[in-house]
Structures are given as C-alpha cells and as structure tokens.
Design an enzyme around this catalytic site. Structure first.
Site, short mmCIF file in Angstrom:
data_model
loop_
_atom_site.label_atom_id
_atom_site.label_comp_id
_atom_site.label_asym_id
_atom_site.label_seq_id
_atom_site.Cartn_x
_atom_site.Cartn_y
_atom_site.Cartn_z
N ASN A 56 0.88 -1.18 0.00
CA ASN A 56 0.00 0.00 0.00
C ASN A 56 0.91 1.22 0.00
O ASN A 56 1.43 1.63 1.04
CB ASN A 56 -0.89 -0.04 1.25
CG ASN A 56 -1.87 1.12 1.30
OD1 ASN A 56 -1.81 2.02 0.47
ND2 ASN A 56 -2.76 1.09 2.27
N ARG A 83 -2.46 -2.08 -3.54
CA ARG A 83 -3.68 -1.27 -3.38
C ARG A 83 -3.58 -0.08 -4.32
O ARG A 83 -2.58 0.65 -4.31
CB ARG A 83 -3.77 -0.78 -1.94
CG ARG A 83 -4.94 0.14 -1.76
CD ARG A 83 -4.99 0.69 -0.35
NE ARG A 83 -6.16 1.53 -0.21
CZ ARG A 83 -6.16 2.70 0.41
NH1 ARG A 83 -5.05 3.17 0.96
NH2 ARG A 83 -7.25 3.40 0.51
N HIS A 124 -13.03 2.64 -0.11
CA HIS A 124 -13.05 1.55 0.87
C HIS A 124 -13.65 0.28 0.27
O HIS A 124 -14.14 -0.59 1.00
CB HIS A 124 -13.87 1.89 2.14
CG HIS A 124 -13.32 3.00 2.97
ND1 HIS A 124 -14.12 3.94 3.56
CD2 HIS A 124 -12.05 3.32 3.31
CE1 HIS A 124 -13.38 4.80 4.24
NE2 HIS A 124 -12.11 4.44 4.09
N ARG A 156 -12.74 14.90 7.90
CA ARG A 156 -13.47 15.33 6.69
C ARG A 156 -14.91 15.69 7.05
O ARG A 156 -15.54 15.01 7.88
CB ARG A 156 -13.50 14.21 5.64
CG ARG A 156 -12.14 13.83 5.11
CD ARG A 156 -12.30 12.88 3.92
NE ARG A 156 -11.03 12.26 3.57
CZ ARG A 156 -10.79 10.95 3.62
NH1 ARG A 156 -11.73 10.10 3.99
NH2 ARG A 156 -9.62 10.48 3.28
N GLU A 194 -8.44 -5.64 4.80
CA GLU A 194 -8.22 -5.25 3.40
C GLU A 194 -7.02 -5.97 2.80
O GLU A 194 -7.04 -6.35 1.63
CB GLU A 194 -8.04 -3.73 3.31
CG GLU A 194 -9.34 -2.99 3.57
CD GLU A 194 -9.15 -1.51 3.84
OE1 GLU A 194 -8.79 -1.16 4.99
OE2 GLU A 194 -9.36 -0.70 2.94
#
Ligand code: AMP
Length: 396
Positions: free
Chosen positions: A7, A89, A178, A237, A380
C-alpha cells in the site's frame, strides 16, 4: 503461497507478507519518510525492528523491504523467489476497473489515466508498482482498486444531478472508496450468516468512514463520491456539505477553492466540530467530562450514520443485516449503540452486553431483532492477497 501486499503512499509504503489461504501474516511493516531520509519499521510476530535506511525513492523502499524479508536474523523467507505475487492497493480505478487485475502496460496506462480522478493517491500507487516491477520483473503484480467493488451501482445511484456533459466528458460521478473493505465484510458476512442472497448495510467507520448498501453481494449505493470527502462526517473530513458553503467561505475569507477543500478534508469532521480531536476515544473522554462540543461531534456522527442506514434500508427495500467495521465500527460500543438507537423503528435491537465487543467477529443483535447486527473486523490486506492469488492462479 506468499503474497506481498503493498500500500504505497506519497512518502510511505506499508507492506504485509501473507498466506492468502490461511490469512497468516509472516511479516509486516512500514517505510516512512521516502524521499526525505527513510525509516523502516518491520514486525515479525511480537518483534519489532526499526532501521534508518536511505530511501530517495520508492525503489529503495521496496529494496529495503525485500532485503529485510530475506535477512538471516529479521527475515521470514530465504529468497525473494518465495514471493509468489505482489498485490498493490490502488485507490482510483475510475470506470475502467470493475475488478482487480493483473498488471501489464495497458493497466499502468489506465491507472495513469485515472490520475485526474485520484490526484493524491494514484501517482504514489504507481510509484510502488513501478518499483516492484523493476526489482522483481518476473513476479506477477496485481492491482486491487478501492473503487472497483462499487462499480455495480445503478446509474441512479452513481450519477450526480448536474448536466450530463460533466459525466460524459469528464467522468464526474460517484465512485465510492473503501471498496476492498466493503467487499471483505460482505463476503465474510455471507459466510457468517450462511447465506448468499441477503441485503445489508455495511458501516465502515474509521478515521475515514463510508457506508455501503449491498444486495446479494453487489453494491447498490455508497456514501463517498467522486472523492472520499462525501458521506458521513469523518475524523477530519466534513462529509456531505452544501457546495454553497465553499463559495461563501472562499469569498468571505479570500481563500482559494483548493485551500477551502484542504480545510474540509483535514480540519473538519469530528475534529472541526469538537475542536479537540479526530480520535473517537478522545471525544468520548471529553464528552464524559462534560465537554459539549465533544458530545455534539459524537451526536452528529451517530445521527448522520443512522440517517444513511435508514436511507439505504429504503433504497434496498429493507435490510437483513447491519455490519460495523474499521476502527470505530469494530471498537466503538458507544457509537454502535447510539446508531442502533435511531434504528429501533426498523426493528433493530442490540444486546448491550454483546455490544461491549472490541475487534472481534460477533453478532451483537438480540434474538428478536428484525435485522441481524454484526461486528466484522475488516481485513483489506487479506482481500488484496486473495484477489491476487485468484488472478495469478487463473492466468496459469
Ligand atoms: P481506522 O481508520 O479504521 O484505523 O480507525 C481509527 C479510529 O478508530 C481512531 O481514530 C479512533 O477514533 C477509533 N477507535 C479506535 N479504538 C477505539 C475505541 N476503543 N473506541 C472508539 N473508537 C476507537
């Protein structure tokens, strides 16, 4: 089989060496400060090694990872030949990728073409891919996209109600993120409840949060949009916001749109509301000590999350299962309880004792709840490794 999961960020790179069949992780770690100086943190079981290694680029970072994986003392394999494949990823796959895929020149070109959609992440993901390709040219590489699992959404969910030309010319639409986490939880939930055909809402609640409405394993709607800014409020956010707020703030404070967007991405959400922290543990502490702003941040987060569940239950014409995952979803008993309190009208009932669970798979609904409620810790990296091995085996 060993899959190296990568990643890559702009100045960091996370890795895990894992067996996709068992999910066993033999080693994992993080390269930081790439392009500045370089630091490798490597973990095997409970042991941690930290080394300062010059990393002028991602290439040296990957080289450092491979060197430590085969190191006689800190390593876990004898040779890099024992790495059967690499799974990367990749954040934005645009409309081009509805699934993971083996990386070749045309895939690299397509990931480059998606840079305007994922300007913060795709260039870094490409650096990781290119570094692996040059150092391990004979090892298959697979790209796993954050957006891919959401590509089953119907147009009424993914189109914005703006003139069609922006979609046709510029691919402006809801993509969602996601996806690898939502896919893992959807597949795992099917195993846990022993059904393939069911309707669920997955709440991925972490520092970044997103919701997904999933029917028979296919996403029907999701809360993030063209970018990860949309949806429920998050750690920093704002989540959904009236676009006129941007116009007002830019005009009044003489800010550029980019500056305003940085504020909405990095200084908003529960951090902005509380003025204290983006971490839900700090907010719970603050609220318990009587800080009204921390309480408001928690209230807003739970309220908006519950509203999404209600909206998605309507979109799916009812749901069978509600799942919670990621840092807050897996560990935050308070948030889960508050969200479920709003959903009593749908027959959602959770067991307060079971809801104390942290980071474990557990059904937390009562036997008479009309909707099964589960905590399903996400994985993940395992999803990336599984997709990688499936594609590599299919190509044999
Ligand atoms: P993630 O982005 O999935 O790694 O989630 C990180 C977030 O999980 C942190 O910012 C915390 O707010 C949250 N978190 C971790 N542990 C707990 C906990 N015990 N209770 C509430 N929130 C938690």
């Amino acid at each position: 089989m060993n899959v190296l999961v990568i990643n890559a960020g702009s100045s960091s790179l996370k890795y895990q060496l894992m067996n996709p069949e068992t999910g066993d992780v033999s080693a994992k770690g993080l390269c930081e400060r790439i392009g500045i100086d370089g630091r490798l943190t490597h973990k095997v079981g409970g042991n941690k090694v930290v080394k300062d290694i010059p990393m002028p680029s991602h290439s040296e970072a990957i080289q450092a990872v491979l060197s430590i994986l085969v190191d006689p003392v800190d390593g876990v394999i004898k040779s890099t030949d024992e790495i059967d494949a690499v799974g990367h990823r990749v954040v934005h796959g645009g409309e081009k990728f509805a699934d993971s895929c083996l990386i070749d020149d045309s895939v690299i070109k397509a990931i480059e073409d998606c840079i305007p959609l994922g300007p913060l992440h795709n260039p870094a993901n490409l650096l990781g891919i290119r570094a692996c390709q040059s150092i391990m040219p004979n090892t298959p590489q697979v790209a796993v996209f954050d957006t891919a699992f959401h590509m089953t959404m119907p147009a009424k969910a993914y189109r914005y109600a703006i003139p069609t030309e922006y979609y046709k010319n510029d691919s402006i639409r809801r993509y969602g993120f996601h996806g690898t986490s939502h896919k893992y939880v959807a597949l795992r939930t099917a195993e846990l409840i022993g059904k393939k055909e069911f309707k669920m809402v997955n709440c991925h609640l972490g520092n970044g949060s997103s919701m997904a409405a999933i029917k028979n394993g296919k996403v029907q709607d999701t809360s993030m949009g063209l970018s990860p800014l949309a949806g429920v409020p998050m750690g920093t956010r704002s989540g959904d916001i009236d676009a006129c707020v941007v116009q007002f703030i830019c005009n009044k404070y003489n800010m550029s749109v980019d500056e305003c967007l940085t504020m909405l991405n990095k200084k908003s959400g529960v951090l902005g509301l509380s003025g204290v922290s983006s971490d839900f543990r700090d907010l719970e502490d603050g609220a318990q000590k009587g800080n009204a702003d921390c309480q408001l941040a928690l209230d807003k987060f739970c309220y908006e999350t519950a509203k999404y569940v209600g909206a998605y239950a309507a979109a799916l014409n009812g749901i069978d299962v509600l799942t919670f995952t990621a840092g807050v979803g897996e560990n935050g008993s308070y948030v889960r309880q508050e969200v479920c309190n709003y959903l009593g009208f749908m027959g959602v009932k959770i067991d307060a004792e079971k809801n104390k669970v942290r980071g474990e798979e557990m059904k937390i609904s009562t036997d008479d709840s009309k909707v099964e409620v589960w905590v399903v810790p996400t994985n993940e990296e395992l999803m990336i490794a599984k997709d990688t091995v499936a594609l590599v085996n299919a190509a044999k």
